[in-house]
Design an enzyme around this catalytic site. Structure first.
Site, PDB file in Angstrom:
ATOM      1  N   ALA A 135       0.822  -1.205   0.000  1.00  0.00           N
ATOM      2  CA  ALA A 135       0.000   0.000   0.000  1.00  0.00           C
ATOM      3  C   ALA A 135       0.859   1.259   0.000  1.00  0.00           C
ATOM      4  O   ALA A 135       0.625   2.191   0.764  1.00  0.00           O
ATOM      5  CB  ALA A 135      -0.926  -0.016   1.203  1.00  0.00           C
ATOM      6  N   HIS A 190       9.351  -5.011   2.015  1.00  0.00           N
ATOM      7  CA  HIS A 190       8.788  -4.636   0.710  1.00  0.00           C
ATOM      8  C   HIS A 190       9.843  -4.916  -0.349  1.00  0.00           C
ATOM      9  O   HIS A 190      10.227  -4.041  -1.113  1.00  0.00           O
ATOM     10  CB  HIS A 190       8.338  -3.176   0.710  1.00  0.00           C
ATOM     11  N   ASN A 214       4.742 -10.792   4.409  1.00  0.00           N
ATOM     12  CA  ASN A 214       3.927  -9.852   3.642  1.00  0.00           C
ATOM     13  C   ASN A 214       4.839  -8.937   2.828  1.00  0.00           C
ATOM     14  O   ASN A 214       5.839  -8.421   3.326  1.00  0.00           O
ATOM     15  CB  ASN A 214       3.021  -9.029   4.581  1.00  0.00           C
ATOM     16  N   ARG A 222      13.256 -24.494  -4.568  1.00  0.00           N
ATOM     17  CA  ARG A 222      14.477 -24.313  -5.343  1.00  0.00           C
ATOM     18  C   ARG A 222      14.894 -22.841  -5.421  1.00  0.00           C
ATOM     19  O   ARG A 222      16.034 -22.534  -5.702  1.00  0.00           O
ATOM     20  CB  ARG A 222      14.333 -24.898  -6.752  1.00  0.00           C
ATOM     21  N   GLY A 244      -4.745 -12.493  12.346  1.00  0.00           N
ATOM     22  CA  GLY A 244      -5.621 -13.556  11.872  1.00  0.00           C
ATOM     23  C   GLY A 244      -6.009 -13.396  10.411  1.00  0.00           C
ATOM     24  O   GLY A 244      -6.800 -14.175   9.893  1.00  0.00           O
ATOM     25  N   HIS A 246      -3.521 -11.291   7.958  1.00  0.00           N
ATOM     26  CA  HIS A 246      -2.272 -11.182   7.195  1.00  0.00           C
ATOM     27  C   HIS A 246      -1.527 -12.506   7.096  1.00  0.00           C
ATOM     28  O   HIS A 246      -0.830 -12.758   6.111  1.00  0.00           O
ATOM     29  CB  HIS A 246      -1.333 -10.152   7.838  1.00  0.00           C
ATOM     30  N   ASP A 269       1.116  -2.843  12.585  1.00  0.00           N
ATOM     31  CA  ASP A 269       1.041  -2.185  11.270  1.00  0.00           C
ATOM     32  C   ASP A 269      -0.325  -1.511  11.106  1.00  0.00           C
ATOM     33  O   ASP A 269      -0.872  -1.445  10.007  1.00  0.00           O
ATOM     34  CB  ASP A 269       1.297  -3.185  10.135  1.00  0.00           C
ATOM     35  N   ALA A 308      -3.835  -3.267   3.004  1.00  0.00           N
ATOM     36  CA  ALA A 308      -3.266  -1.956   3.292  1.00  0.00           C
ATOM     37  C   ALA A 308      -3.213  -1.747   4.793  1.00  0.00           C
ATOM     38  O   ALA A 308      -4.145  -1.233   5.388  1.00  0.00           O
ATOM     39  CB  ALA A 308      -4.111  -0.862   2.630  1.00  0.00           C
ATOM     40  N   GLY A 309      -2.118  -2.140   5.405  1.00  0.00           N
ATOM     41  CA  GLY A 309      -2.047  -1.990   6.852  1.00  0.00           C
ATOM     42  C   GLY A 309      -3.115  -2.847   7.502  1.00  0.00           C
ATOM     43  O   GLY A 309      -3.695  -3.740   6.889  1.00  0.00           O
TER      44      GLY A 309
HETATM   45 ZN   LIG Z   1       3.427  -0.427   7.608  1.00  0.00          ZN
HETATM   46 ZN   LIG Z   2       4.297  -2.523   4.742  1.00  0.00          ZN
END
Ligand SMILES: [Zn+2]
Ligand SMILES: [Zn+2]
Length: 393
Positions: A135, A190, A214, A222, A244, A246, A269, A308-309
């Site tokens: 996000a 990320h 994430n 491999r 519960g 993510h 987050d 998104a968060g």
């Molecule tokens: Zn964040």
């Molecule tokens: Zn993030």
């Protein structure tokens, strides 16, 4: 000595001595000054489990308010929302923005770091992989570089505690070295990196993994990608978003058994939507729709996009982990002691003499009952943690 509190704790969770039943925690002037054996006199009886106050090292806001703001009062509102959910120490995370906007947001937060409201600022962008942007506004992502990193950290006068980078970007590894040299914590996240690149990132000094699993490649037998090494290398701590949603519980189980509670940091987050009814919110420059407490980007055609968060709170994460079967002392390590140690936070994350009297009281199910910050109980507001904890769990 009227202002000495003597709390008899049904179960007191300590790092050094394990769980002490009926021990008396002695508090004066915001600090723990002693722990005395069962049978010592007490001024107050505490039923349940007394654990260190929660330490959230990755959180963007809550209660309708964001840490990315031009109004310090808004940042304080979000801070207070999370305090009522047990977070007694926190970083303030900022999502990707252009560097001038980030600098302005840092200037708003700096005085709040100086007064102790925040333990530091976490920059989650803009040095992230466009392939794993989550996000974050792709138009604002950019490569890092030692000079820009050093300017950010030094320019903030110590207020920037952590920066997340994708190490495979041009200048990524040199930026990690620059961050560490400037006194900040380097986080990997990320990222589209392969195994060799995350190994190099750890060699360069990275010590935190931003929300493991994430916004990074999954494990393939491999082509392992970043996850197996980050899970098994004891030079880094891994953040987990235990809401519960993510992460599947079996993936949480794998991570905790591989890394151990001393290398797992539970984070929320959370974004501004945490604690609010479903609705529409902003995250940096992007739009987010929250439905059934799950936050997703809104794509240009109106369809739901990336996660998104979250709308998680630390008490929700704590209760979820206890509900999954983890013992309360292990969850307390992951919610407080471990993040405090990896971020070198002063006098928090443990219940021991010399530490601040920051604590949470939870029941046998890990549900938050009360919160004490610096020796003072939060008002009736602490009880508000419970319905939301149920919602996010
Ligand atoms: Zn964040
Ligand atoms: Zn993030």
């Amino acid at each position: 000595m009227a202002d000495v509190l003597r709390l008899r704790c049904q179960h007191l969770v300590t790092h050094q001595h394990g769980v002490l039943d009926d021990a008396v925690l002695v508090v004066a002037h915001a600090e723990i000054i002693g722990i005395e054996a069962a049978g010592s006199p007490a001024t107050e009886e505490i039923a349940g489990w007394v654990v260190p106050g929660f330490v959230d090292t990755h959180v963007h806001g809550g209660g309708g308010a964001s840490y990315a703001t031009d109004d310090p009062a808004e940042a304080r509102r979000a801070r207070q929302f999370h305090r009522e959910h047990g977070t007694t120490s926190t970083l303030a995370s900022l999502v990707t923005a252009d560097l001038d906007t980030l600098a302005a947001q840092i200037e708003i937060l700096r005085p709040l770091v100086a007064e102790g409201e925040f333990a530091g600022i976490h920059l989650e962008g803009p040095f992230l992989s466009p392939k794993r942007k989550g996000a974050h506004d792709p138009a604002l992502l950019r490569d890092p570089g030692p000079a820009v990193i050093t300017n950010l950290v030094v320019g903030a006068g110590g207020a920037v505690e952590m920066i997340t980078v994708a190490p495979e970007l041009s200048g990524g590894l040199a930026s990690i070295e620059a961050m560490v040299a400037a006194g900040a914590v380097a986080a990997v996240g990320h990222t589209d990196a392969d195994d060799a690149t995350v190994a190099a990132a750890l060699d360069a000094g990275a010590t935190v993994v931003t929300h493991l699993f994430n916004a990074m490649p999954s494990i393939h037998h491999r082509e392992p990608g970043p996850i197996p090494r980050l899970l098994s290398d004891d030079r880094c701590v891994v953040e987990l978003i235990a809401d519960g949603f993510h992460l599947h519980p079996q993936v949480i189980a794998m991570a905790v058994s591989a890394a151990g509670p001393d290398r797992v940091a539970l984070v929320t987050d959370a974004m501004a939507a945490a604690g609010m009814p479903d609705g529409d919110f902003d995250l940096g420059t992007l739009h987010v729709a929250v439905r059934d407490a799950q936050a997703r980007l809104v794509e240009p055609d109106g369809s739901p996009g990336s996660i998104a968060g979250s709308t998680l709170t630390m008490d929700g994460a704590f209760a979820l982990m206890v509900g999954l079967g983890y013992p309360i002392p292990e969850v307390a390590a992951m919610a407080a002691t471990t993040p405090a140690r990896w971020h070198r936070l002063d006098r928090v994350g443990e219940l021991a003499p010399g530490f601040l009297a920051d604590l949470c009281v939870v029941n046998d199910h890990g549900r938050l009952l009360r919160v004490m910050q610096a020796g003072a109980w939060l008002g009736a507001a602490a009880g508000k943690g419970m319905p939301d904890a149920g919602r996010t769990a």
